[in-house]
Design a protein around this motif. Structure first.
Motif, PDB file in Angstrom:
ATOM      1  N   GLY A   1       9.446   0.885  13.984  1.00  0.00           N
ATOM      2  CA  GLY A   1       8.080   0.992  13.463  1.00  0.00           C
ATOM      3  C   GLY A   1       7.698   2.433  13.185  1.00  0.00           C
ATOM      4  N   PHE A   2       8.027   3.314  14.101  1.00  0.00           N
ATOM      5  CA  PHE A   2       7.697   4.733  13.952  1.00  0.00           C
ATOM      6  C   PHE A   2       8.405   5.307  12.728  1.00  0.00           C
ATOM      7  CE2 PHE A   2       7.764   9.101  16.258  1.00  0.00           C
ATOM      8  CZ  PHE A   2       6.664   9.506  15.521  1.00  0.00           C
ATOM      9  N   PHE A   3       9.693   4.948  12.599  1.00  0.00           N
ATOM     10  CA  PHE A   3      10.498   5.414  11.468  1.00  0.00           C
ATOM     11  C   PHE A   3       9.854   4.998  10.144  1.00  0.00           C
ATOM     12  CE2 PHE A   3      14.070   4.325   8.544  1.00  0.00           C
ATOM     13  CZ  PHE A   3      14.625   5.581   8.389  1.00  0.00           C
ATOM     14  N   PHE A   4       9.482   3.729  10.060  1.00  0.00           N
ATOM     15  CA  PHE A   4       8.895   3.258   8.805  1.00  0.00           C
ATOM     16  C   PHE A   4       7.499   3.821   8.582  1.00  0.00           C
ATOM     17  CE2 PHE A   4      12.391   0.256   8.814  1.00  0.00           C
ATOM     18  CZ  PHE A   4      12.706   0.231   7.467  1.00  0.00           C
ATOM     19  N   ALA A   5       6.738   4.001   9.655  1.00  0.00           N
ATOM     20  CA  ALA A   5       5.407   4.588   9.492  1.00  0.00           C
ATOM     21  C   ALA A   5       5.530   5.988   8.897  1.00  0.00           C
ATOM     22  CB  ALA A   5       4.683   4.635  10.836  1.00  0.00           C
ATOM     23  N   LEU A   6       6.484   6.770   9.406  1.00  0.00           N
ATOM     24  CA  LEU A   6       6.696   8.112   8.866  1.00  0.00           C
ATOM     25  C   LEU A   6       7.135   8.058   7.406  1.00  0.00           C
ATOM     26  CD1 LEU A   6       8.501   9.771  11.911  1.00  0.00           C
ATOM     27  CD2 LEU A   6       6.251  10.355  11.042  1.00  0.00           C
ATOM     28  N   LEU A   7       8.035   7.098   7.098  1.00  0.00           N
ATOM     29  CA  LEU A   7       8.497   6.983   5.716  1.00  0.00           C
ATOM     30  C   LEU A   7       7.361   6.616   4.770  1.00  0.00           C
ATOM     31  CD1 LEU A   7      11.966   5.219   5.641  1.00  0.00           C
ATOM     32  CD2 LEU A   7      11.417   7.505   4.868  1.00  0.00           C
ATOM     33  N   PHE A   8       6.488   5.710   5.224  1.00  0.00           N
ATOM     34  CA  PHE A   8       5.349   5.316   4.377  1.00  0.00           C
ATOM     35  C   PHE A   8       4.451   6.515   4.121  1.00  0.00           C
ATOM     36  CE2 PHE A   8       6.235   0.781   5.404  1.00  0.00           C
ATOM     37  CZ  PHE A   8       6.185   0.302   4.114  1.00  0.00           C
ATOM     38  N   LEU A   9       4.199   7.318   5.151  1.00  0.00           N
ATOM     39  CA  LEU A   9       3.374   8.506   4.954  1.00  0.00           C
ATOM     40  C   LEU A   9       4.050   9.467   3.984  1.00  0.00           C
ATOM     41  CD1 LEU A   9       2.083   9.246   8.564  1.00  0.00           C
ATOM     42  CD2 LEU A   9       0.782   8.380   6.617  1.00  0.00           C
ATOM     43  N   PHE A  10       5.364   9.586   4.132  1.00  0.00           N
ATOM     44  CA  PHE A  10       6.124  10.488   3.260  1.00  0.00           C
ATOM     45  C   PHE A  10       5.993  10.084   1.794  1.00  0.00           C
ATOM     46  CE2 PHE A  10      10.316  10.564   1.105  1.00  0.00           C
ATOM     47  CZ  PHE A  10      10.322  11.901   0.740  1.00  0.00           C
ATOM     48  N   ILE A  11       6.202   8.782   1.490  1.00  0.00           N
ATOM     49  CA  ILE A  11       6.174   8.406   0.075  1.00  0.00           C
ATOM     50  C   ILE A  11       4.760   8.453  -0.483  1.00  0.00           C
ATOM     51  CG2 ILE A  11       8.311   7.064   0.012  1.00  0.00           C
ATOM     52  CD1 ILE A  11       6.747   4.570   0.264  1.00  0.00           C
ATOM     53  N   ARG A  12       3.760   8.436   0.399  1.00  0.00           N
ATOM     54  CA  ARG A  12       2.390   8.526  -0.114  1.00  0.00           C
ATOM     55  C   ARG A  12       1.977   9.971  -0.380  1.00  0.00           C
ATOM     56  NH1 ARG A  12      -1.218   9.581  -2.109  1.00  0.00           N
ATOM     57  NH2 ARG A  12      -3.350   8.843  -2.164  1.00  0.00           N
ATOM     58  N   PHE A  13       2.410  10.912   0.450  1.00  0.00           N
ATOM     59  CA  PHE A  13       1.852  12.260   0.370  1.00  0.00           C
ATOM     60  C   PHE A  13       2.813  13.332  -0.135  1.00  0.00           C
ATOM     61  CE2 PHE A  13      -1.003  10.208   3.447  1.00  0.00           C
ATOM     62  CZ  PHE A  13      -2.192  10.408   2.769  1.00  0.00           C
ATOM     63  N   LEU A  14       4.083  13.013  -0.258  1.00  0.00           N
ATOM     64  CA  LEU A  14       5.030  14.008  -0.758  1.00  0.00           C
ATOM     65  C   LEU A  14       5.838  13.388  -1.890  1.00  0.00           C
ATOM     66  CD1 LEU A  14       6.336  15.439   2.634  1.00  0.00           C
ATOM     67  CD2 LEU A  14       4.765  16.527   1.063  1.00  0.00           C
ATOM     68  N   PRO A  15       6.308  14.229  -2.821  1.00  0.00           N
ATOM     69  CA  PRO A  15       7.120  13.667  -3.913  1.00  0.00           C
ATOM     70  C   PRO A  15       8.450  13.145  -3.368  1.00  0.00           C
ATOM     71  CG  PRO A  15       7.066  16.057  -4.024  1.00  0.00           C
ATOM     72  CD  PRO A  15       6.117  15.677  -2.950  1.00  0.00           C
ATOM     73  N   MET A  16       8.700  11.854  -3.537  1.00  0.00           N
ATOM     74  CA  MET A  16       9.898  11.282  -2.915  1.00  0.00           C
ATOM     75  C   MET A  16      11.157  11.596  -3.708  1.00  0.00           C
ATOM     76  SD  MET A  16       9.636   7.240  -3.567  1.00  0.00           S
ATOM     77  CE  MET A  16       8.101   6.721  -4.285  1.00  0.00           C
ATOM     78  N   ILE A  17      10.973  12.114  -4.927  1.00  0.00           N
ATOM     79  CA  ILE A  17      12.123  12.566  -5.709  1.00  0.00           C
ATOM     80  C   ILE A  17      11.881  14.041  -6.007  1.00  0.00           C
ATOM     81  CG2 ILE A  17      13.314  12.351  -7.925  1.00  0.00           C
ATOM     82  CD1 ILE A  17      12.617   9.383  -7.863  1.00  0.00           C
ATOM     83  N   SER A  18      12.932  14.833  -5.882  1.00  0.00           N
ATOM     84  CA  SER A  18      12.776  16.265  -6.101  1.00  0.00           C
ATOM     85  C   SER A  18      12.483  16.524  -7.568  1.00  0.00           C
ATOM     86  CB  SER A  18      14.064  16.975  -5.685  1.00  0.00           C
ATOM     87  OG  SER A  18      13.982  18.312  -6.043  1.00  0.00           O
ATOM     88  N   ILE A  19      11.254  16.971  -7.850  1.00  0.00           N
ATOM     89  CA  ILE A  19      10.831  17.107  -9.248  1.00  0.00           C
ATOM     90  C   ILE A  19      11.601  18.236  -9.937  1.00  0.00           C
ATOM     91  CG2 ILE A  19       8.872  17.432 -10.790  1.00  0.00           C
ATOM     92  CD1 ILE A  19       7.046  16.544  -8.508  1.00  0.00           C
ATOM     93  N   PHE A  20      11.690  19.383  -9.261  1.00  0.00           N
ATOM     94  CA  PHE A  20      12.304  20.515  -9.965  1.00  0.00           C
ATOM     95  C   PHE A  20      13.792  20.299 -10.175  1.00  0.00           C
ATOM     96  CE2 PHE A  20      13.667  22.186  -5.865  1.00  0.00           C
ATOM     97  CZ  PHE A  20      14.777  22.943  -6.173  1.00  0.00           C
TER      98      PHE A  20
END
Lengths: 460, 180
Positions: free
Chosen positions: A427-446
């Motif tokens: 649960g903790f792992f997925f909670a962190l992943l969900f926060l990550f995809i919401r607030f940080l670019p999940m694919i390296s843009i540059f």
């Protein structure tokens, strides 16, 4: 399977592009940054985050209870004093290894296709290592004294015992977590700048602006940045190999039958990469569908990841065969008994399920048809993840529960709190992943910009 | 013909693609300008060379960091296990150096990685909350799809009108002044 994927799988050869041909600098930037800045958060995100955050509470509950009553809460006891804690530790840290492999080793090998999945895989690494680190600390019995493991000058006048693999582990895992976090953050700096310049709201602009630290894409900065990034990749490559090698030393340096084997380091490293790629597939297949990232994460990626999984799976299976062979060839009665006990003892169903999951299932990946079927690939990834969990169960439990002295044999059964902790960390792992995809670019843009055809400098 | 430009950081030209920027940077360098810089949404290998940027000292910093990590890691263990608190563990020698190698290796990587990241940030003078180029009107596109070349006013050859005329001749999409 839609038509598009079908077309792709017939033309999947080396010429197949790693990015959609319709993409430009602008559209890459806008599409990826929009997920964070503009697009409405999908309802599935809220559901997924709520569920994983609820499961995370189970972890906190388990830890709280453990702090009150001690590790009698777990199912561990002599002779199996290493139960779910250690096997989950190894399982999580193994999952993390694919992230470093994708971001560092594939960078050094100039594999362009790594670009669209490396950011995500690195995040997965970081979050998996965070879960892994919790287990040995909780297993200490008095986790509030975990800092005793570090060599710091203390009033007791003593130092840690550096000949022990458990001390090596402390250094390996903490170095790995630190270097992975730095590698990830350095990779994010130019993308923070992109988000800063695209953000509509003032608060987002300030937060991303602070994280970007004033990045402005200067040519001199880029030059040093690329040097630093390459050097970090060069450092992370032997690091990731060393981490799982040292994790395997936790076992291999011990004299328990079934642990004391020279094959452990390479076999553990291959298993880690195998499990990690399964987790990357498990996560990216639904993610690219939900967020419409098919032109970034193409079928080429799926095929390549499946092939890496197949190759490492074969190494792992070879490890199982060699373990059995060594057991027999050693002529040592304890080693022979250990193998016999794995195959026929009380935990035999675990062993044979393991062979089914990790020995036979990956063989399906030889077929292009199966590699092109995302649903099958996803199911195989689940089977592999379960298989790798079983592998650690078999190694930890069957070796310990019947060793040299039959009078001290015993059985191990995880308690409900063992499961609580395991489900809680998921649960903790997925909670962190969900926060990550919401607030940080999940694919390296540059990095996506650099692999577009228009990034080629034509010097006429 | 040198004028003082106390409030001017430089003049900036905007380009649409990396090839145009690299070509313009080369011409600017060849025209004798030395205090120039390019800005791009992604690293362009040819660009740093075109503006006359020499090799970075970063690899040396990382090497030194790695050596410090290796020596520090090994002798930390040596001092603790041999000098300050020698205990007999399973009859192994106090200086059981093979057993010290894994931690020595981890310390090497850790210090080298810190040197790479902190060294890169320090050499780039980051974090830097304010920089004049952010004043340029279109500069937000430097993190999207635009490419910029700046001739800085501290260049000995810098003359505002001449620099603007020169950059216009390079087929720039737009040339603007950048205030300090």
């Amino acid at each position: 399977m839609d038509e598009r994927d079908d077309d792709l799988h017939t033309s999947i050869h080396a010429t197949h592009p790693v990015v959609g041909t319709e993409l430009t600098f602008g559209s890459v930037t806008d599409k990826i940054s929009a997920i964070v800045l503009k697009r409405k958060t999908p309802i599935g995100w809220f559901v997924g985050f709520a569920v994983s955050f609820a499961l995370f509470q189970l972890m906190l509950l388990t830890i709280t209870k453990m702090l009150f009553v001690g590790i009698g809460l777990w199912g561990v006891n002599v002779p199996v004093a290493w139960g779910m804690d250690i096997l989950n530790f190894v399982w999580w840290i193994g999952i993390g290894h694919a992230g470093t492999l994708i971001s560092a080793i594939l960078l050094l090998l100039r594999q362009k296709w790594r670009t669209s999945i490396n950011r995500f895989a690195e995040a997965m690494t970081l979050f998996a290592v965070a879960q892994a680190g919790m287990y040995p600390i909780m297993h200490l019995g008095r986790p509030w004294l975990a800092y005793w493991l570090f060599p710091y000058p203390n009033t007791m006048g003593i130092w840690p015992q550096f000949r022990s693999p458990l001390m090596w582990d402390v250094f390996a895992v903490s170095t790995y977590a630190t270097v992975s976090a730095m590698f990830w953050f350095v990779g994010l700096i130019p993308d923070f700048a992109t988000l800063r310049d695209r953000a509509n709201s003032k608060s987002f602009r300030i937060i991303y602006g602070m994280l970007a630290m004033g990045w402005r894409g200067s040519a001199r900065h880029w030059h040093r940045y690329e040097t630093a990034y390459l050097l970090l990749a060069g450092l992370a490559t032997p690091l990731v190999l060393s981490v799982h090698t040292i994790v395997s030393f936790d076992f291999a340096v011990g004299i328990i039958p079934g642990w004391h084997a020279t094959i452990f380091p390479p076999y553990f490293v291959a298993g880690a990469i195998y499990a990690g790629f399964a987790m990357v597939l498990l996560l990216t297949i639904p993610l690219r569908k939900i967020y419409g990232l098919e032109s970034f994460i193409t079928m080429r990626h799926m095929h390549n990841m499946a092939k890496v999984m197949l190759a490492t799976g074969l190494i792992v299976f070879y490890g199982y065969l060699i373990e059995a062979f060594f057991g027999w060839y050693s002529g040592n009665q304890y080693e022979r008994f250990m193998i016999w006990n794995r195959m026929h003892g009380p935990y035999a169903p675990y062993y044979w399920t393991l062979i089914l999951c990790n020995g036979l299932t990956p063989q399906f990946l030889w077929f292009k048809k199966i590699r092109s079927n995302l649903l099958l690939l996803w199911l195989i990834s689940i089977v592999v993840s379960i298989g790798m969990w079983l592998e650690r169960f078999v190694i930890v439990v069957t070796s310990l529960h019947r060793d040299y002295l039959p009078s001290s044999w015993g059985m191990y059964k995880p308690s409900q709190w063992d499961w609580g902790m395991f489900i809680g960390t998921i649960g903790f792992f997925f909670a962190l992943l969900f926060l990550f995809i919401r607030f940080l670019p999940m694919i390296s843009i540059f990095e996506m910009r650099t692999i577009l055809p228009e990034a080629e400098v034509d010097e006429g | 013909m040198k004028r003082k430009h106390s409030t001017l950081y430089g003049v900036m030209a905007q380009f649409d693609n990396p090839s145009a920027l690299v070509a313009a940077a080369r011409e600017t360098y060849e025209a004798g300008y030395r205090q120039i810089n390019g800005y791009s949404p992604f690293p362009i290998e040819e660009l740093s060379e075109a503006i006359g940027f020499k090799r970075s000292v970063l690899p040396i910093i990382v090497l030194i960091g790695g050596i410090i990590g290796a020596l520090g890691g090994f002798f930390m263990q040596y001092w603790m296990e041999v000098v300050d608190y020698p205990i007999n563990v399973g009859g192994k020698p106090f200086n059981s150096w093979p057993a010290f190698i894994p931690i020595t290796f981890e310390c090497t990587v850790l210090v080298a990685a810190f040197s790479a990241v902190l060294g890169m940030l320090a050499l780039n003078k980051l974090p830097q909350p304010y920089h004049p180029v952010f004043n340029a009107p279109n500069f937000a596109l430097a993190t999207r799809d635009s490419f910029f070349l700046v001739i800085e006013s501290k260049d000995p050859k810098f003359d505002h009108d001449e620099a603007v005329r020169f950059l216009r001749s390079l087929e720039a999409r737009e040339v603007v002044d950048v205030e300090l």
